[in-house]
Design a protein around this motif. Sequence first.
Motif, short mmCIF file in Angstrom:
data_model
loop_
_atom_site.label_atom_id
_atom_site.label_comp_id
_atom_site.label_asym_id
_atom_site.label_seq_id
_atom_site.Cartn_x
_atom_site.Cartn_y
_atom_site.Cartn_z
N ALA A 1 131.72 -113.90 53.03
CA ALA A 1 132.89 -112.84 52.72
C ALA A 1 133.37 -112.60 53.78
O ALA A 1 134.81 -111.91 54.23
N MET A 2 132.87 -111.88 54.74
CA MET A 2 133.93 -111.27 55.98
C MET A 2 134.44 -112.61 57.32
O MET A 2 135.04 -112.51 57.25
N LEU A 3 134.07 -113.57 56.48
CA LEU A 3 134.10 -114.50 57.07
C LEU A 3 135.17 -115.33 56.61
O LEU A 3 136.71 -116.11 57.13
N GLY A 4 135.44 -115.16 55.02
CA GLY A 4 137.05 -115.18 54.30
C GLY A 4 137.50 -114.54 55.09
O GLY A 4 138.98 -114.60 54.40
N ALA B 1 130.15 -113.32 84.84
CA ALA B 1 129.47 -113.68 83.62
C ALA B 1 128.55 -114.79 83.50
O ALA B 1 129.47 -116.02 83.42
N ASP B 2 127.34 -115.09 82.51
CA ASP B 2 126.68 -115.46 83.52
C ASP B 2 126.74 -115.95 81.24
O ASP B 2 126.85 -115.19 80.78
N GLU B 3 125.56 -116.48 81.57
CA GLU B 3 125.39 -117.37 79.61
C GLU B 3 124.67 -116.34 78.52
O GLU B 3 125.32 -116.21 77.89
N HIS B 4 123.89 -115.83 79.30
CA HIS B 4 123.31 -114.20 79.21
C HIS B 4 124.30 -113.03 78.66
O HIS B 4 123.52 -112.03 78.08
N CYS B 5 125.43 -112.85 78.98
CA CYS B 5 125.91 -111.68 79.03
C CYS B 5 126.55 -111.42 77.66
O CYS B 5 126.55 -112.68 77.38
N LYS B 6 127.38 -110.66 77.29
CA LYS B 6 127.59 -110.37 75.88
C LYS B 6 129.60 -109.64 76.23
O LYS B 6 129.35 -108.63 76.96
N TYR B 7 130.15 -109.76 74.91
CA TYR B 7 131.48 -109.67 75.12
C TYR B 7 131.34 -108.69 74.31
O TYR B 7 131.85 -109.34 72.84
N LEU B 8 131.62 -107.61 73.60
CA LEU B 8 131.50 -106.58 72.74
C LEU B 8 130.82 -106.78 72.22
O LEU B 8 131.06 -107.27 70.43
N TRP B 9 129.86 -107.06 72.95
CA TRP B 9 128.33 -106.74 71.88
C TRP B 9 128.18 -108.15 71.10
O TRP B 9 127.31 -108.33 70.43
N LEU C 1 121.04 -115.25 68.36
CA LEU C 1 121.19 -114.76 67.62
C LEU C 1 120.63 -113.71 67.41
O LEU C 1 120.45 -112.50 66.55
N GLY C 2 119.15 -113.63 67.56
CA GLY C 2 118.19 -113.51 67.36
C GLY C 2 118.09 -111.61 67.61
O GLY C 2 117.02 -110.71 66.91
N PHE C 3 118.87 -111.70 68.75
CA PHE C 3 119.09 -109.77 68.71
C PHE C 3 118.94 -108.88 67.85
O PHE C 3 118.89 -107.54 67.55
N LEU C 4 120.06 -109.56 66.53
CA LEU C 4 120.38 -108.92 65.86
C LEU C 4 119.02 -108.33 64.50
O LEU C 4 119.02 -107.12 63.76
N LYS C 5 117.93 -109.48 64.36
CA LYS C 5 117.04 -109.14 63.67
C LYS C 5 116.24 -108.34 64.59
O LYS C 5 115.81 -107.87 63.73
N TYR D 1 129.60 -106.21 62.29
CA TYR D 1 130.82 -107.31 63.50
C TYR D 1 130.46 -108.07 63.32
O TYR D 1 131.51 -109.21 63.73
N ALA D 2 128.91 -108.86 64.12
CA ALA D 2 128.50 -110.54 64.06
C ALA D 2 129.21 -110.78 62.68
O ALA D 2 129.69 -112.12 63.19
N MET D 3 128.95 -110.32 62.17
CA MET D 3 129.50 -111.28 60.69
C MET D 3 130.88 -111.57 60.29
O MET D 3 130.82 -112.75 59.54
N ASN D 4 131.46 -111.15 60.96
CA ASN D 4 132.61 -111.54 60.99
C ASN D 4 133.35 -112.21 61.89
O ASN D 4 134.52 -113.38 61.73
N VAL D 5 132.28 -113.23 62.61
CA VAL D 5 132.97 -113.80 63.53
C VAL D 5 131.80 -115.46 63.59
O VAL D 5 132.19 -116.61 63.28
N PHE D 6 130.63 -114.74 63.02
CA PHE D 6 129.84 -116.41 62.80
C PHE D 6 128.74 -116.10 61.71
O PHE D 6 128.68 -114.82 61.26
N LEU D 7 128.38 -117.60 61.70
CA LEU D 7 127.62 -117.32 59.98
C LEU D 7 126.77 -117.56 60.66
O LEU D 7 125.91 -117.97 61.44
N LEU D 8 125.07 -116.54 60.17
CA LEU D 8 124.30 -116.23 61.04
C LEU D 8 123.33 -117.81 60.03
O LEU D 8 124.08 -117.99 59.16
#
Length: 204
Positions: free
Chosen positions: A125-128, A4-12, A25-29, A63-70
């Motif tokens: 809240a998700m990170l909380g 896997a390189d730096e552009h790959c995704k794991y669990l989206w 994280l621009g892919f979310l937008k 899903y991303a908000m559970n892990v990252f502060l966008l």
Amino acid sequence: MGEADEHCKYLWLPNIIGRNKKAILGFLKEKAHTQIRSWDGKYIARSGKEILVKSVVQALPVYAMNVFLLPIKINRDIEKRLSRFWWNAKQSNGVQINWMPWERLEKHKSAGGMGFRNFKDFNLAMLGKQVWRFLTNPESLVSRLYKARYYVDGDFLNSPLGHNPTFIWRSIVEAKKILRDRVRWRIGTGQDIQITGQPWLLDK
């Protein structure tokens, strides 16, 4: 198995987060914008738009908000696009008219809004929820890993940001700041609490 390189995704989610969070994280937008564009030009009743906004677009980054502060810029870009989709009203010169600011639409319906999510608040809240898992399940694998990395001799609530922290840890620390000012110990045997140094009185 390919490497896997730096552009790959794991669990989206991105495999590696670099300095430019907006680009990674621009892919979310883009997913939100693509979904909204698919509805452009179609007649959709206001009630239908409400369902699409709440159940589809605002659910995309959860899903991303559970892990990252966008980044705030990503949140604002999605909210601006949602506002244009919601009002869908233009003057003869093509200028978009937003009859009410998005901040007003985020209020509860009883307060004159539509009850749309504030992305930043919902993200915290998700990170909380993750912070709460650290507090209530300190023997879990992830809790023990982060303890070994960031607060070996301390406790989670008073743990520092540390040297060269990961983006995930930075995100958790931001949510931890909110909970730290509001959580209180529930006294049991008293064996695990420092009675003079940790919060246990409701008015303190």
